[in-house]
Design a protein around this motif. Sequence first.
Motif, PDB file in Angstrom:
ATOM      1  N   PRO A 133       0.807  -1.234   0.000  1.00 53.29           N
ATOM      2  CA  PRO A 133       0.000   0.000   0.000  1.00 53.29           C
ATOM      3  C   PRO A 133       0.836   1.279   0.000  1.00 53.29           C
ATOM      4  O   PRO A 133       0.375   2.318  -0.468  1.00 53.29           O
ATOM      5  CB  PRO A 133      -0.820  -0.130   1.286  1.00 53.29           C
ATOM      6  CG  PRO A 133      -0.894  -1.601   1.537  1.00 53.29           C
ATOM      7  CD  PRO A 133       0.421  -2.144   1.095  1.00 53.29           C
ATOM      8  N   ASP A 134       2.062   1.205   0.546  1.00 52.77           N
ATOM      9  CA  ASP A 134       2.866   2.418   0.620  1.00 52.77           C
ATOM     10  C   ASP A 134       3.789   2.601  -0.583  1.00 52.77           C
ATOM     11  O   ASP A 134       4.641   3.494  -0.590  1.00 52.77           O
ATOM     12  CB  ASP A 134       3.699   2.425   1.913  1.00 52.77           C
ATOM     13  CG  ASP A 134       4.651   1.224   2.008  1.00 52.77           C
ATOM     14  OD1 ASP A 134       4.531   0.312   1.150  1.00 52.77           O
ATOM     15  OD2 ASP A 134       5.489   1.202   2.920  1.00 52.77           O
ATOM     16  N   ASP A 135       3.626   1.769  -1.601  1.00 56.06           N
ATOM     17  CA  ASP A 135       4.425   1.953  -2.809  1.00 56.06           C
ATOM     18  C   ASP A 135       4.114   3.332  -3.400  1.00 56.06           C
ATOM     19  O   ASP A 135       2.947   3.728  -3.470  1.00 56.06           O
ATOM     20  CB  ASP A 135       4.088   0.853  -3.828  1.00 56.06           C
ATOM     21  CG  ASP A 135       4.981   0.901  -5.066  1.00 56.06           C
ATOM     22  OD1 ASP A 135       4.740   1.780  -5.921  1.00 56.06           O
ATOM     23  OD2 ASP A 135       5.889   0.069  -5.172  1.00 56.06           O
ATOM     24  N   PRO A 136       5.116   4.083  -3.808  1.00 57.52           N
ATOM     25  CA  PRO A 136       4.880   5.430  -4.351  1.00 57.52           C
ATOM     26  C   PRO A 136       3.875   5.469  -5.492  1.00 57.52           C
ATOM     27  O   PRO A 136       3.080   6.409  -5.601  1.00 57.52           O
ATOM     28  CB  PRO A 136       6.271   5.866  -4.827  1.00 57.52           C
ATOM     29  CG  PRO A 136       7.212   5.081  -3.976  1.00 57.52           C
ATOM     30  CD  PRO A 136       6.555   3.756  -3.750  1.00 57.52           C
ATOM     31  N   ARG A 137       3.878   4.426  -6.334  1.00 53.25           N
ATOM     32  CA  ARG A 137       2.932   4.402  -7.449  1.00 53.25           C
ATOM     33  C   ARG A 137       1.496   4.270  -6.953  1.00 53.25           C
ATOM     34  O   ARG A 137       0.567   4.851  -7.513  1.00 53.25           O
ATOM     35  CB  ARG A 137       3.272   3.239  -8.394  1.00 53.25           C
ATOM     36  CG  ARG A 137       4.553   3.415  -9.173  1.00 53.25           C
ATOM     37  CD  ARG A 137       4.983   2.132  -9.853  1.00 53.25           C
ATOM     38  NE  ARG A 137       5.423   1.130  -8.870  1.00 53.25           N
ATOM     39  CZ  ARG A 137       5.845  -0.098  -9.214  1.00 53.25           C
ATOM     40  NH1 ARG A 137       5.839  -0.470 -10.493  1.00 53.25           N
ATOM     41  NH2 ARG A 137       6.250  -0.943  -8.282  1.00 53.25           N
ATOM     42  N   VAL A 138       1.326   3.487  -5.883  1.00 51.70           N
ATOM     43  CA  VAL A 138      -0.009   3.306  -5.305  1.00 51.70           C
ATOM     44  C   VAL A 138      -0.485   4.612  -4.682  1.00 51.70           C
ATOM     45  O   VAL A 138      -1.619   5.052  -4.897  1.00 51.70           O
ATOM     46  CB  VAL A 138       0.004   2.173  -4.259  1.00 51.70           C
ATOM     47  CG1 VAL A 138      -1.359   2.065  -3.581  1.00 51.70           C
ATOM     48  CG2 VAL A 138       0.377   0.844  -4.913  1.00 51.70           C
ATOM     49  N   ARG A 139       0.391   5.247  -3.885  1.00 49.49           N
ATOM     50  CA  ARG A 139       0.025   6.499  -3.227  1.00 49.49           C
ATOM     51  C   ARG A 139      -0.325   7.585  -4.250  1.00 49.49           C
ATOM     52  O   ARG A 139      -1.277   8.358  -4.072  1.00 49.49           O
ATOM     53  CB  ARG A 139       1.168   6.971  -2.324  1.00 49.49           C
ATOM     54  CG  ARG A 139       1.423   6.071  -1.124  1.00 49.49           C
ATOM     55  CD  ARG A 139       2.147   6.839  -0.016  1.00 49.49           C
ATOM     56  NE  ARG A 139       3.370   7.455  -0.514  1.00 49.49           N
ATOM     57  CZ  ARG A 139       4.577   6.910  -0.433  1.00 49.49           C
ATOM     58  NH1 ARG A 139       4.712   5.707   0.127  1.00 49.49           N
ATOM     59  NH2 ARG A 139       5.643   7.537  -0.871  1.00 49.49           N
ATOM     60  N   GLU A 140       0.436   7.621  -5.322  1.00 46.15           N
ATOM     61  CA  GLU A 140       0.196   8.638  -6.356  1.00 46.15           C
ATOM     62  C   GLU A 140      -1.153   8.443  -7.030  1.00 46.15           C
ATOM     63  O   GLU A 140      -1.898   9.400  -7.258  1.00 46.15           O
ATOM     64  CB  GLU A 140       1.317   8.587  -7.394  1.00 46.15           C
ATOM     65  CG  GLU A 140       1.198   9.629  -8.495  1.00 46.15           C
ATOM     66  CD  GLU A 140       2.335   9.562  -9.495  1.00 46.15           C
ATOM     67  OE1 GLU A 140       2.225  10.210 -10.544  1.00 46.15           O
ATOM     68  OE2 GLU A 140       3.332   8.853  -9.233  1.00 46.15           O
ATOM     69  N   LEU A 141      -1.507   7.175  -7.342  1.00 49.26           N
ATOM     70  CA  LEU A 141      -2.779   6.906  -8.002  1.00 49.26           C
ATOM     71  C   LEU A 141      -3.948   7.231  -7.080  1.00 49.26           C
ATOM     72  O   LEU A 141      -4.936   7.840  -7.497  1.00 49.26           O
ATOM     73  CB  LEU A 141      -2.854   5.443  -8.447  1.00 49.26           C
ATOM     74  CG  LEU A 141      -4.157   5.006  -9.120  1.00 49.26           C
ATOM     75  CD1 LEU A 141      -4.426   5.846 -10.377  1.00 49.26           C
ATOM     76  CD2 LEU A 141      -4.117   3.517  -9.471  1.00 49.26           C
ATOM     77  N   VAL A 142      -3.849   6.833  -5.811  1.00 48.23           N
ATOM     78  CA  VAL A 142      -4.917   7.105  -4.856  1.00 48.23           C
ATOM     79  C   VAL A 142      -5.090   8.613  -4.673  1.00 48.23           C
ATOM     80  O   VAL A 142      -6.216   9.127  -4.639  1.00 48.23           O
ATOM     81  CB  VAL A 142      -4.642   6.421  -3.505  1.00 48.23           C
ATOM     82  CG1 VAL A 142      -5.685   6.841  -2.469  1.00 48.23           C
ATOM     83  CG2 VAL A 142      -4.652   4.904  -3.667  1.00 48.23           C
ATOM     84  N   ALA A 143      -3.978   9.329  -4.566  1.00 49.65           N
ATOM     85  CA  ALA A 143      -4.056  10.785  -4.401  1.00 49.65           C
ATOM     86  C   ALA A 143      -4.696  11.440  -5.617  1.00 49.65           C
ATOM     87  O   ALA A 143      -5.459  12.405  -5.494  1.00 49.65           O
ATOM     88  CB  ALA A 143      -2.656  11.349  -4.168  1.00 49.65           C
ATOM     89  N   ALA A 144      -4.406  10.902  -6.792  1.00 50.46           N
ATOM     90  CA  ALA A 144      -4.937  11.489  -8.022  1.00 50.46           C
ATOM     91  C   ALA A 144      -6.447  11.306  -8.133  1.00 50.46           C
ATOM     92  O   ALA A 144      -7.136  12.100  -8.781  1.00 50.46           O
ATOM     93  CB  ALA A 144      -4.252  10.870  -9.236  1.00 50.46           C
ATOM     94  N   THR A 145      -6.986  10.260  -7.481  1.00 52.71           N
ATOM     95  CA  THR A 145      -8.437  10.037  -7.536  1.00 52.71           C
ATOM     96  C   THR A 145      -9.192  11.010  -6.653  1.00 52.71           C
ATOM     97  O   THR A 145     -10.388  11.227  -6.829  1.00 52.71           O
ATOM     98  CB  THR A 145      -8.785   8.600  -7.095  1.00 52.71           C
ATOM     99  OG1 THR A 145      -8.461   8.449  -5.710  1.00 52.71           O
ATOM    100  CG2 THR A 145      -8.044   7.579  -7.928  1.00 52.71           C
TER     101      THR A 145
END
Length: 314
Positions: A133-145
Amino acid sequence: MPYADLRCDQWNDLSDEAAGRLAREIAARHGLGLVGLRNTDYAGRAHRTALFDRGGLRFALVPGGRPTLGHDAARFHPGAGQLASYTDSAEEYGLPPLTEHVDAMTSPVRVVDLPAMLVAVEAFVPDELPLPPDDPRVRELVAATGIRGGGAGTVRSADGLTVELDPAGRVLRAWVVEEADHDAAMAALAALGLRTATADEWEWACGAGAATLFRWGDDSPDDGYPVEHPTGAHRTANLWGLAIGQDPYQYEVTTDPTVVCGGDGGVTACGGSGFFLGWLPLATAYRDEEFGRWLASADGYADEILTRPVLDLG
């Protein structure tokens, strides 16, 4: 008797006690957890289903035998809605008579010898890589939503990343699908001690011996495409207990790189070709040979490779 020689009639004729004992033997022999046995009814037929677990991947026992596979379009009698839909499609796209088209898009009738095997209940993505869950790609996608609370659901990126969220917007699961060809997908399965199904095995696993066009019968809805019907016989686990052939967009590769089963990549539905043509890719014996050859060629590509894992019974 070797487990691989188990036929459908032999399995269903066993007493509950004997079937349970055999299932436990199979589980112990192959390092599996026995989920349980249950009686399954599907499309007017009954079967005893045995489910197993292997590291979170669920398998069902698919008995063997000498079944007849393929489809003879001469025995297909379309309903009024199916015929009307195809007539409209044929006029628009210059297609042959319905029987001729169904014959061309299904595998020929044949008798084959198949062993009993364990088949994955769900299709599998060999090139799927889980992410924390803390992978930067995951955080970026969630933030973008922009999701905070009340955000349960699934979000995807254009580069193959998928994130499942709970109602509070927290990451439940995340994975990315890396590009892979057929050989790489087969190698990934082999590394897990599995293989994918052959085209014959896939048909047997899907139709469970049904002689009709679809595993549930010859009929298909005339008021929408499969993806527009969230419930129905196509969304229900089949006689063996498998979730298979439910969405034409989710086709599955087989041991033959040129043969895919269970769908056409959504070509007919996305193109608005007509409701009957949109349902036809869910036919048990469906074969789009042109699509299969293209997919296996240097020009073909897929967002993800789906397979139906098989665990052989020693």
